[in-house]
Design a protein around this motif. Structure first.
Motif, PDB file in Angstrom:
ATOM      1  N   TYR A 258     -22.785   2.877  14.066  1.00  0.00           N
ATOM      2  CA  TYR A 258     -24.009   3.056  14.815  1.00  0.00           C
ATOM      3  C   TYR A 258     -25.049   3.575  13.812  1.00  0.00           C
ATOM      4  CZ  TYR A 258     -27.508   3.751  18.176  1.00  0.00           C
ATOM      5  OH  TYR A 258     -28.823   3.636  18.851  1.00  0.00           O
ATOM      6  N   ARG A 259     -24.925   4.684  13.265  1.00  0.00           N
ATOM      7  CA  ARG A 259     -25.797   5.393  12.639  1.00  0.00           C
ATOM      8  C   ARG A 259     -26.236   4.370  11.274  1.00  0.00           C
ATOM      9  NH1 ARG A 259     -26.517  10.568  11.001  1.00  0.00           N
ATOM     10  NH2 ARG A 259     -25.016  11.416  12.093  1.00  0.00           N
ATOM     11  N   TYR A 260     -25.043   3.771  10.569  1.00  0.00           N
ATOM     12  CA  TYR A 260     -25.693   3.047   9.543  1.00  0.00           C
ATOM     13  C   TYR A 260     -26.001   1.669   9.864  1.00  0.00           C
ATOM     14  CZ  TYR A 260     -23.425   6.908   7.304  1.00  0.00           C
ATOM     15  OH  TYR A 260     -23.294   8.227   6.947  1.00  0.00           O
ATOM     16  N   LEU A 261     -25.666   1.055  11.027  1.00  0.00           N
ATOM     17  CA  LEU A 261     -26.551   0.046  11.597  1.00  0.00           C
ATOM     18  C   LEU A 261     -28.116   0.320  11.759  1.00  0.00           C
ATOM     19  CD1 LEU A 261     -26.529  -2.722  12.975  1.00  0.00           C
ATOM     20  CD2 LEU A 261     -26.169  -1.353  15.137  1.00  0.00           C
TER      21      LEU A 261
ATOM     22  N   ILE B  56     -26.808  -7.864   6.820  1.00  0.00           N
ATOM     23  CA  ILE B  56     -25.810  -7.063   7.179  1.00  0.00           C
ATOM     24  C   ILE B  56     -25.920  -6.380   8.549  1.00  0.00           C
ATOM     25  CG2 ILE B  56     -24.698  -4.965   6.608  1.00  0.00           C
ATOM     26  CD1 ILE B  56     -25.427  -5.728   3.676  1.00  0.00           C
ATOM     27  N   ALA B  57     -27.086  -6.054   8.829  1.00  0.00           N
ATOM     28  CA  ALA B  57     -27.233  -5.493  10.278  1.00  0.00           C
ATOM     29  C   ALA B  57     -27.062  -6.377  11.434  1.00  0.00           C
ATOM     30  CB  ALA B  57     -28.799  -4.863  10.382  1.00  0.00           C
ATOM     31  N   TYR B  58     -27.474  -7.625  11.240  1.00  0.00           N
ATOM     32  CA  TYR B  58     -27.367  -8.529  12.316  1.00  0.00           C
ATOM     33  C   TYR B  58     -26.061  -9.274  12.336  1.00  0.00           C
ATOM     34  CZ  TYR B  58     -27.767 -13.265  14.589  1.00  0.00           C
ATOM     35  OH  TYR B  58     -27.480 -14.399  15.610  1.00  0.00           O
ATOM     36  N   LEU B  59     -25.230  -9.518  11.181  1.00  0.00           N
ATOM     37  CA  LEU B  59     -23.872 -10.082  11.234  1.00  0.00           C
ATOM     38  C   LEU B  59     -22.874  -9.168  11.586  1.00  0.00           C
ATOM     39  CD1 LEU B  59     -23.772 -11.923   7.959  1.00  0.00           C
ATOM     40  CD2 LEU B  59     -24.227 -12.927  10.076  1.00  0.00           C
ATOM     41  N   SER B  60     -23.280  -7.499  11.675  1.00  0.00           N
ATOM     42  CA  SER B  60     -22.167  -6.555  12.146  1.00  0.00           C
ATOM     43  C   SER B  60     -22.059  -6.888  13.268  1.00  0.00           C
ATOM     44  CB  SER B  60     -22.901  -5.226  11.530  1.00  0.00           C
ATOM     45  OG  SER B  60     -23.955  -4.848  12.423  1.00  0.00           O
ATOM     46  N   SER B  61     -22.774  -7.043  14.505  1.00  0.00           N
ATOM     47  CA  SER B  61     -22.645  -7.511  15.701  1.00  0.00           C
ATOM     48  C   SER B  61     -21.766  -8.489  16.281  1.00  0.00           C
ATOM     49  CB  SER B  61     -23.897  -7.598  16.422  1.00  0.00           C
ATOM     50  OG  SER B  61     -24.682  -8.766  15.844  1.00  0.00           O
ATOM     51  N   HIS B  62     -21.642  -9.482  14.966  1.00  0.00           N
ATOM     52  CA  HIS B  62     -20.563 -10.839  15.447  1.00  0.00           C
ATOM     53  C   HIS B  62     -19.413 -10.417  14.521  1.00  0.00           C
ATOM     54  CE1 HIS B  62     -24.809 -12.199  15.956  1.00  0.00           C
ATOM     55  NE2 HIS B  62     -24.189 -12.866  17.045  1.00  0.00           N
TER      56      HIS B  62
ATOM     57  N   PHE C 276     -23.452   0.692   3.217  1.00  0.00           N
ATOM     58  CA  PHE C 276     -24.524   1.412   2.875  1.00  0.00           C
ATOM     59  C   PHE C 276     -24.503   2.416   1.732  1.00  0.00           C
ATOM     60  CE2 PHE C 276     -28.008   4.741   3.832  1.00  0.00           C
ATOM     61  CZ  PHE C 276     -28.938   3.695   3.947  1.00  0.00           C
ATOM     62  N   LEU C 277     -23.294   2.858   1.218  1.00  0.00           N
ATOM     63  CA  LEU C 277     -23.000   3.881   0.492  1.00  0.00           C
ATOM     64  C   LEU C 277     -23.090   3.125  -0.999  1.00  0.00           C
ATOM     65  CD1 LEU C 277     -22.278   6.640  -0.331  1.00  0.00           C
ATOM     66  CD2 LEU C 277     -19.790   6.180  -0.208  1.00  0.00           C
ATOM     67  N   LEU C 278     -22.595   2.093  -0.809  1.00  0.00           N
ATOM     68  CA  LEU C 278     -22.708   1.136  -1.968  1.00  0.00           C
ATOM     69  C   LEU C 278     -24.279   0.709  -2.139  1.00  0.00           C
ATOM     70  CD1 LEU C 278     -21.385  -0.545  -4.522  1.00  0.00           C
ATOM     71  CD2 LEU C 278     -21.355  -2.308  -2.656  1.00  0.00           C
TER      72      LEU C 278
ATOM     73  N   ILE D  77     -16.595  -8.164  13.090  1.00  0.00           N
ATOM     74  CA  ILE D  77     -15.799  -6.932  13.299  1.00  0.00           C
ATOM     75  C   ILE D  77     -15.502  -6.041  11.935  1.00  0.00           C
ATOM     76  CG2 ILE D  77     -13.404  -7.451  13.397  1.00  0.00           C
ATOM     77  CD1 ILE D  77     -13.206  -5.173  15.396  1.00  0.00           C
ATOM     78  N   LEU D  78     -15.189  -6.987  10.865  1.00  0.00           N
ATOM     79  CA  LEU D  78     -15.119  -6.428   9.600  1.00  0.00           C
ATOM     80  C   LEU D  78     -16.208  -5.858   8.825  1.00  0.00           C
ATOM     81  CD1 LEU D  78     -13.034  -6.366   7.154  1.00  0.00           C
ATOM     82  CD2 LEU D  78     -13.883  -8.621   6.185  1.00  0.00           C
ATOM     83  N   ILE D  79     -17.499  -6.336   9.127  1.00  0.00           N
ATOM     84  CA  ILE D  79     -18.835  -5.980   8.512  1.00  0.00           C
ATOM     85  C   ILE D  79     -18.922  -4.685   9.285  1.00  0.00           C
ATOM     86  CG2 ILE D  79     -21.058  -6.147   8.448  1.00  0.00           C
ATOM     87  CD1 ILE D  79     -20.649  -8.972   7.895  1.00  0.00           C
TER      88      ILE D  79
END
Length: 455
Positions: free
Chosen positions: A48-51, A92-98, A110-112, A100-102
């Motif tokens: 959630y923090r990195y989202l 990336i933010a949008y796809l993370s909600s769809h 985000f570190l990368l 689970i791997l992301i």
């Protein structure tokens, strides 16, 4: 383009960026306000923090580059590159909600991103012929957020140390002037100091969160949060142990039509407790409480009080048996403190023995209840003897009534507190009138016989 129009566009771009960030954060907060209570143990890398970081960066970079390009601040435009970076972050933010791997790898992504962007900035510092204020701003910004990227202090130290090592290398190789080195070093030093202070503030916050985590997720109570739409938005982890269910599976379900029935509660008559039949067949008693936390969240708290109820039942049974026993053995039992004040009183229900109701005695001194002087002196001496010697004593006394004298035999015994110190005495007074009358009658008969034999 006119100067007024340029500033108007600038204000519009900044306003749109601020509104977008506000709306995203507001929606995200409403949806995930309790997320840290369930995930304190992986707080440093929770998705959630990195989202939020990806959403923020995805909006900030394109919009900031638009007004930078609008005023032709850079010698060479980087609009296309930064628009691409912003689009990548938003995707990336949008796809993370769809996917689970992301979502599981948001921290690593985000570190990368942070590392690559830092390398680009350091490359600019090394290749710019003179101090570039935008590069300085970007360098300062990356240093400021670095603590929240690495979070663990040792990794933050490594990052800051690496940045200083690069700056020293550049100045020693004459790639960077002393003036530029001091400016960049000052940026790093300020960021380090501020982040070091933030670290210690975070330690206190984390301690409070840890307390909340243990309060909400452990122990003999469970908590469920229901939002204004009637959907479960929070479920404490110990629901897993209570109901053999996964608390995460309850999130997003309707409380009334889905979750409530799934938990299997039966409302008791007083509405403050629930009966709960567990999968193993055992019955638990749950104390139930509902509190409105705010306009958007109702907290439902269940506390297992089965053992407390069992203890209360056993205490009630024991007290009833004691009272029944005392009420039927024909004795008066009373407890006096060292000031000879009645603290407890039990008496037979037999009307012949009922001199006065128990409430008459409690809180009064023994010399305030109307004992005849002789009877009072006898009992008082026995109490003093027991207190002095810490041993039981026995005396007899009589009370005059309309039906004649009532005789009582009193056993006075010491009572000690938890520390073993005598602080009360218990007196057991038994009505011995029949025995005493028989004894007196026997004495009279003996005297008559002795008198007759002498004649």
């Amino acid at each position: 383009m006119g100067e007024v129009l340029r500033y108007l566009i600038f204000i519009i771009l900044v306003s749109i960026a601020i509104i977008l960030v506000y709306l995203i954060l507001k929606k995200s907060f409403a949806k995930n306000r309790t997320i840290y209570l369930n995930n304190l143990e992986d707080l440093s890398t929770h998705y959630y923090r990195y989202l939020l970081y990806f959403w923020g960066v995805g909006i900030f970079i394109p919009f900031s580059e638009l007004y930078i390009d609008l005023f032709s601040v850079r010698a060479k435009s980087e609009l296309t590159f930064n628009l691409f970076i912003g689009a990548m972050c938003l995707a990336i933010a949008y796809l993370s909600s769809h996917y689970i791997l992301i979502r599981r790898n948001l921290y690593k992504l985000f570190l990368l991103f942070f590392s690559i962007y830092n390398l680009v900035i350091l490359y600019k510092i090394a290749t710019n012929k003179e101090l570039d204020y935008l590069t300085l701003t970007e360098f300062t910004l990356m240093n400021m957020i670095s603590y929240y990227v690495f979070y663990k202090l040792k990794y933050f130290y490594i990052y800051m140390g690496t940045c200083l090592a690069v700056l020293f290398t550049l100045v020693l190789s004459n790639t960077l002037s002393s003036k530029e080195f001091i400016i960049y070093f000052n940026s790093t030093f300020i960021a380090f100091t501020i982040n070091f202070v933030i670290h210690h503030v975070d330690l206190n916050i984390k301690e409070n969160l840890f307390f909340a985590y243990n309060y909400f997720n452990k122990g003999n109570q469970f908590i469920i949060g229901v939002n204004r739409n009637g959907l479960v938005s929070f479920a404490s982890k110990n629901i897993d142990a209570f109901f053999e269910l996964k608390s995460d599976d309850l999130i997003g379900k309707k409380w009334e039509s889905e979750v409530k029935g799934l938990l299997g509660f039966e409302i008791n008559g007083d509405n403050s407790t629930r009966s709960l039949k567990l999968p193993d067949g055992s019955l638990r008693i749950i104390q139930w409480q509902e509190d409105t936390l705010n306009d958007d969240l109702v907290i439902k708290i269940g506390r297992d009080i089965t053992e407390i109820k069992k203890s209360e039942t056993q205490i009630t049974i024991s007290n009833n048996r004691l009272n029944s026993l005392i009420s039927n053995i024909g004795d008066m039992v009373f407890v006096l403190n060292l000031d000879k004040v009645f603290t407890e009183y039990y008496q037979s229900e037999n009307e012949e023995d009922l001199v006065a109701s128990p409430s008459f005695f409690l809180g009064k001194k023994i010399n305030e209840i109307g004992f005849p002087d002789e009877a009072y002196q006898i009992i008082s001496n026995a109490i003093e003897e027991t207190i002095k010697n810490n041993k039981k004593s026995y005396v007899e006394y009589s009370l005059p009534t309309d039906l004649g004298n009532l005789w009582f035999g009193v056993i006075v015994s010491p009572l000690c507190n938890d520390a073993g110190q005598l602080n009360e005495v218990i007196c057991i007074a038994r009505n011995i009138t029949p025995n005493k009358n028989d004894e007196l009658e026997l004495k009279k008969t003996k005297e008559v016989l002795e008198q007759t034999s002498r004649e």
